[in-house]
Every structure is written in C-alpha cells, then in structure tokens.
Design an enzyme around this catalytic site. Structure first.
Site, short mmCIF file in Angstrom:
data_model
loop_
_atom_site.label_atom_id
_atom_site.label_comp_id
_atom_site.label_asym_id
_atom_site.label_seq_id
_atom_site.Cartn_x
_atom_site.Cartn_y
_atom_site.Cartn_z
CB CYS A 80 -1.62 7.45 1.65
SG CYS A 80 -3.12 6.62 2.18
CD GLU A 97 -3.06 -1.01 0.39
OE1 GLU A 97 -3.34 0.12 -0.03
OE2 GLU A 97 -3.72 -2.03 0.08
P1 NAD Z 1 8.07 4.76 5.12
O1 NAD Z 1 8.07 3.96 3.88
O2 NAD Z 1 9.22 5.63 5.41
O3 NAD Z 1 7.89 3.80 6.40
C1 NAD Z 1 6.88 2.81 6.51
C2 NAD Z 1 7.37 1.69 7.39
O4 NAD Z 1 8.55 1.10 6.83
C3 NAD Z 1 7.74 2.10 8.82
O5 NAD Z 1 7.25 1.14 9.73
C4 NAD Z 1 9.26 2.12 8.80
O6 NAD Z 1 9.82 1.76 10.05
C5 NAD Z 1 9.61 1.06 7.77
N1 NAD Z 1 10.85 1.38 7.04
C6 NAD Z 1 11.35 2.61 6.75
N2 NAD Z 1 12.49 2.52 6.04
C7 NAD Z 1 12.74 1.19 5.90
C8 NAD Z 1 13.78 0.42 5.25
N3 NAD Z 1 14.79 1.02 4.65
N4 NAD Z 1 13.71 -0.91 5.30
C9 NAD Z 1 12.67 -1.51 5.92
N5 NAD Z 1 11.66 -0.86 6.54
C10 NAD Z 1 11.69 0.46 6.54
O7 NAD Z 1 6.70 5.59 5.07
P2 NAD Z 1 6.19 6.66 6.10
O8 NAD Z 1 7.05 7.89 6.01
O9 NAD Z 1 5.97 6.05 7.44
O10 NAD Z 1 4.74 6.98 5.47
C11 NAD Z 1 4.57 7.87 4.42
C12 NAD Z 1 4.41 7.19 3.07
O11 NAD Z 1 3.48 6.13 3.19
C13 NAD Z 1 3.83 8.12 2.02
O12 NAD Z 1 4.47 7.87 0.79
C14 NAD Z 1 2.38 7.70 1.93
O13 NAD Z 1 1.74 7.97 0.70
C15 NAD Z 1 2.47 6.24 2.19
N6 NAD Z 1 1.22 5.75 2.72
C16 NAD Z 1 0.46 4.92 1.97
C17 NAD Z 1 -0.76 4.48 2.46
C18 NAD Z 1 -1.66 3.57 1.67
O14 NAD Z 1 -2.60 3.05 2.24
N7 NAD Z 1 -1.41 3.36 0.39
C19 NAD Z 1 -1.17 4.87 3.73
C20 NAD Z 1 -0.35 5.70 4.46
C21 NAD Z 1 0.84 6.14 3.97
#
Ligand code: NAD
Length: 456
Positions: free
Chosen positions: A243, A209
């Site tokens: 998002c 997602e």
């Molecule tokens: P992110 O990708 O930075 O982090 C999400 C999760 O991944 C966190 O739990 C984090 O600890 C983990 N993570 C971060 N870097 C990682 C790595 N290198 N390796 C493994 N795991 C890692 O996202 P965010 O900043 O928490 O959220 C914002 C983003 O999420 C935006 O792009 C937004 O559009 C998207 N989002 C999508 C939805 C959806 O339903 N499609 C919902 C909410 C947010």
C-alpha cells in the site's frame, strides 16, 4: 457459532464474562507470540503459496513485524492502561480529574491480501491489548494465510473471545449488517466507502487504512544512486503489492536517464538477470490483478523489464519513462511492479502534480538540501513517509501509521494501536464535604463578579 449472531454473542461475553484485565491480556499476547513462533514454517509455506513470498520477506515484513509489535505491547500495556490524573482548573476546586481507558467492546477487523498475516494481526494485537473481543475477517485472496491465522488464533483464544471468519463478499456483508463497537478496515478506497456506509447505520466508529497513489519526489540535489536503490527496493518489495510502495516518481528532466540506468543496475543486483528464477521475487496475487496490470503497460515507454507470464502470474520489475499524467498507469493506484517516471522542469510543477491528486498514504522525498526538505515536507499533505528512503517508516512503532483524506481515516501501530481501540472516559471526581455555593441559583451581582474574575 452462527455468523449472523456473532457480534451479539461476543458482546454478551464482553458484558457478562470475567473482565479481560491487563494481566490476562499480557498472558494472551505472550501465548500468541509463542504459537506464532512455533508456526513459523507453516506461515512461511502459506505466504509462499499465496504470493510466492521469500522466507526473508515473510519474516521481515510479516512474522518479525508482528513479533516486534507483540513485544512492544506487552512492555507498555500496563502504563498505557493506567488511570491518568489530569490537571483541574481552580474553578472546579476541590475536585480532581481522571481519564480511564476502557475497551470499546466488540471490534471487527477486515484485512486485505497483500500482507495477509501482518495486516490482519497487527490491528488485532492492538485490539486485544486494549481489552476487546474481536471478529477477524482475513482476505479470501490469501486463503492459505487466512487458514493459518484461524488455526493460530483458535489455539490461543476461546470462541467467546475471538472469532475468525474466513470468506469473501457474502460473509463480510453478513458481518457488516451487525452492530460492532468499532470497525477497523484495511483495503481499497472503494470498499472503504462501503464499510463506512455500513458503519454509519449503527454510528460505529471506524479506522480506514486505505490506498492511493503514493508519490516519490526526487529533487535535483538528491543522491541519485541511493535514491534509485531505495526506490527499487520499496517498489518491488512484494512485487509492488504494497500500500505504501512508491506509485510514481517525479524527477528533474535532466536526471531521468541516469536514474533509469541506476534502477536497472539495482534491480539486476537484487534479482539477477533472469528475475523469474529469483527466489526473492514474489508473484501477482491472481489473474485478475495480472490482467489489470498488463493493461497499464505502454510498450514504447518501457525502459526496464516488461517481462510477463500469465500462467505464473509473473510480472518482472518494470520501469516506464516519459510517462504523462493522461496515461492509464497514472489514473489509479498501480499496486504492482510497474514504476512510471514523470520528468519535470521546475520543482513547483512537480509539487503541483502531487497536490492535484488526492492526499496520499505515503510520500517519499529524496534531497540533500535542508531548506528544500523543510519546504517540501511542510507543503505536501500525506499520511506518513520518508526523507531519502521508502516504506521503512512503518517499521517504527513510535510513528502512527495511517492515511489522510481518501487514503484513510485514523492510524495505528504501537501506542496509537492501543489508543485506537480504547474509549477514553473522562471523570471529574468530587467530594461531599465542601460545597461551594457560587454555581447555584439564585444568581446575583456578587456571584457574577466572582465568575467574571475566575473565567476571563
Ligand atoms: P479490498 O478493498 O478489495 O479488500 C479488503 C477486504 O475487504 C477483504 O477482506 C475483502 O474480503 C473485503 N471486501 C472486498 N469487497 C468488499 C465489499 N464489497 N464489501 C465488504 N467487504 C469487501 O482490498 P484488497 O484488494 O484486498 O487490497 C488492496 C487495497 O488495499 C489497495 O488499494 C491498497 O492500497 C490497500 N491497502 C491499504 C493498506 C493500508 O495500510 N493503508 C494496506 C494494504 C492494502
């Protein structure tokens, strides 16, 4: 429990423990609901600390959303989990065919910080409804919510059923080396690629997602006041850290000024003249994101807002007009309270702009003309969206929620959540009393003509 062994421990429990039947799943979900309801004040507090969310927003978009999802699951699991009989072609007479639903096994759920309660527990409810063991990894950037999730889940589930791993990169990487039976990730497109790569090592199926730039297209017949009101609501909800928030607006050039005026009016009606003092307007999650967003602003183009305070991570609702595609704000997902408006001359130009970006997670169209609505919706690819509204589509459990292309793989919510976490086993059931000889060698002309008769 050792982090490095977590998938193995849960897998052993899944294989060798008592079956997690439908009745038990319903009991667990009902118990989870009870604990969430009891913990409401603590959840509200946690979200206030993490994101400055108001109690209303927390209830509407996090707690209430989850309670509804639990109710819906409890009501339907039994019928979804039933063995389903399907038609069998005459050529397979006298057998019958069935589809059995089975839990994948051990599921890893990784969630982001923007709706930290809802986006962690919503897929979790689906995974439990389908009978899985779960490892939950909430976001480290919403630490208070992460901790309350751990408390709630630990009260309802044993260590051999669900494990909540708090932490950041190091912990997530340690989890990703292990073999899970399914990985459900919500977060950025960049990290989504890392997750998929790690999953491919074990050929683990994934739901991703992700995010991206979700456009809002205002067509010339649109009700401009309603459009401005609903765009302002969807954009500035959670201070734009949603998002599916409208990322940018495309509007006929002659309507831009009126639209900006109406936006200003509704923003003021929602949050008052001094937004900083509004209890309903959240904050940016941290300094890093504050700086990133600050960097997207072009002073000369700001038509509404532009108020900033780094100490409080406050960025007021901000609208920029006459934005061009080459402006920094149009290069990446904004994920904050900045709304760029791009004026267009012809509808086809606007559609072309949308189509030149990767396929979006959400798309919003404002129009009063049926033929335009039909044409545009059929032309633009997107995950989900609304006509004459924003964001609200994800509140309907009958609408699967997910992206397409770089905005995601797979979907969930309602029945789709149950299906996402379920392996469907196809079974053809034969008896032994009758054994039609047609399929067995040696073959001859007569058998060939029979097979040609049946399979044509
Ligand atoms: P992110 O990708 O930075 O982090 C999400 C999760 O991944 C966190 O739990 C984090 O600890 C983990 N993570 C971060 N870097 C990682 C790595 N290198 N390796 C493994 N795991 C890692 O996202 P965010 O900043 O928490 O959220 C914002 C983003 O999420 C935006 O792009 C937004 O559009 C998207 N989002 C999508 C939805 C959806 O339903 N499609 C919902 C909410 C947010």
């Amino acid at each position: 429990m050792k982090l490095e062994k977590i998938a193995t421990v849960l897998r052993d429990a899944h294989r060798n423990g008592a079956p997690f039947n439908v009745k038990m799943r319903i009991q667990k979900l009902a118990h989870l609901k009870k604990v969430i309801v009891r913990s409401e004040p603590e959840i509200v507090q946690a979200l206030k600390k993490d994101l400055g969310k108001s109690e209303f927003e927390t209830y509407a978009t996090e707690i209430g959303f989850i309670l509804e999802e639990i109710n819906y699951m409890i009501k339907n699991i039994e019928s979804w989990a039933k063995v389903k009989k399907v038609k069998t072609p005459i050529t397979l007479f006298p057998g019958k065919s069935f589809i059995h639903s089975e839990a994948y096994g051990v599921v890893l759920i990784i969630s982001p910080w923007n709706y930290p309660f809802q986006l962690c527990l919503s897929p979790f409810i689906g995974a439990i409804a389908a009978g899985n063991k779960v490892v939950l990894k909430p976001s480290e950037f919403a630490a208070e919510t992460s901790s309350i999730i751990k408390k709630i889940v630990s009260e309802v589930f044993t260590e051999n059923e669900v494990s909540v791993i708090e932490g950041g990169l190091e912990e997530t990487q340690a989890l990703l080396t292990q073999k899970f039976d399914y990985i459900f990730f919500t977060g950025s497109t960049g990290v989504g690629k890392i997750i998929m790569k790690a999953a491919s090592e074990h050929l683990t199926p994934v739901t991703l997602e992700l995010g991206g730039k979700s456009p809002c297209l205002i067509e010339e017949s649109a009700n401009i006041d309603i459009a401005a009101k609903r765009v302002a609501w969807g954009k500035f909800l959670n201070a734009g850290q949603t998002c599916v928030a409208p990322d940018y607006v495309l509007i006929p050039i002659g309507m831009q000024d009126v639209f900006v005026q109406r936006l200003k009016f509704h923003i003021t009606t929602f949050y008052g003249l001094n937004v900083k003092t509004s209890h309903d307007y959240p904050r940016i999650v941290n300094n890093r994101h504050f700086d990133r967003l600050n960097d997207l602003l072009i002073k000369d183009k700001i038509a509404v807002g532009g108020e900033l305070n780094r100490e409080e991570n406050f960025i007021g609702p901000t609208v920029m007009k006459n934005v061009e595609l080459s402006d920094k704000v149009m290069l990446d997902e904004i994920f904050g309270p900045i709304l760029p408006i791009i004026p267009y001359d012809h509808l086809e130009d606007a559609i072309k702009i949308i189509m030149n970006f990767p396929k979006p997670l959400a798309f919003y169209l404002f129009s009063e003309k049926s033929e335009k609505k039909d044409y545009i919706i059929s032309k633009v690819p997107f995950g989900g969206g609304c006509i004459n509204d924003t964001v609200i589509h994800l509140a309907n459990p009958n609408l699967p929620f997910g992206g397409v292309g770089t905005s995601g793989i797979g979907s969930y919510h309602g029945q789709k959540s149950f299906e996402t976490f379920t392996n469907y086993k196809s079974v053809y059931k034969q008896g032994t009393l009758v054994d039609i000889p047609l399929r067995y060698p040696p073959y001859n002309e007569q058998k060939l003509s029979w097979i040609k008769f049946f399979l044509r």
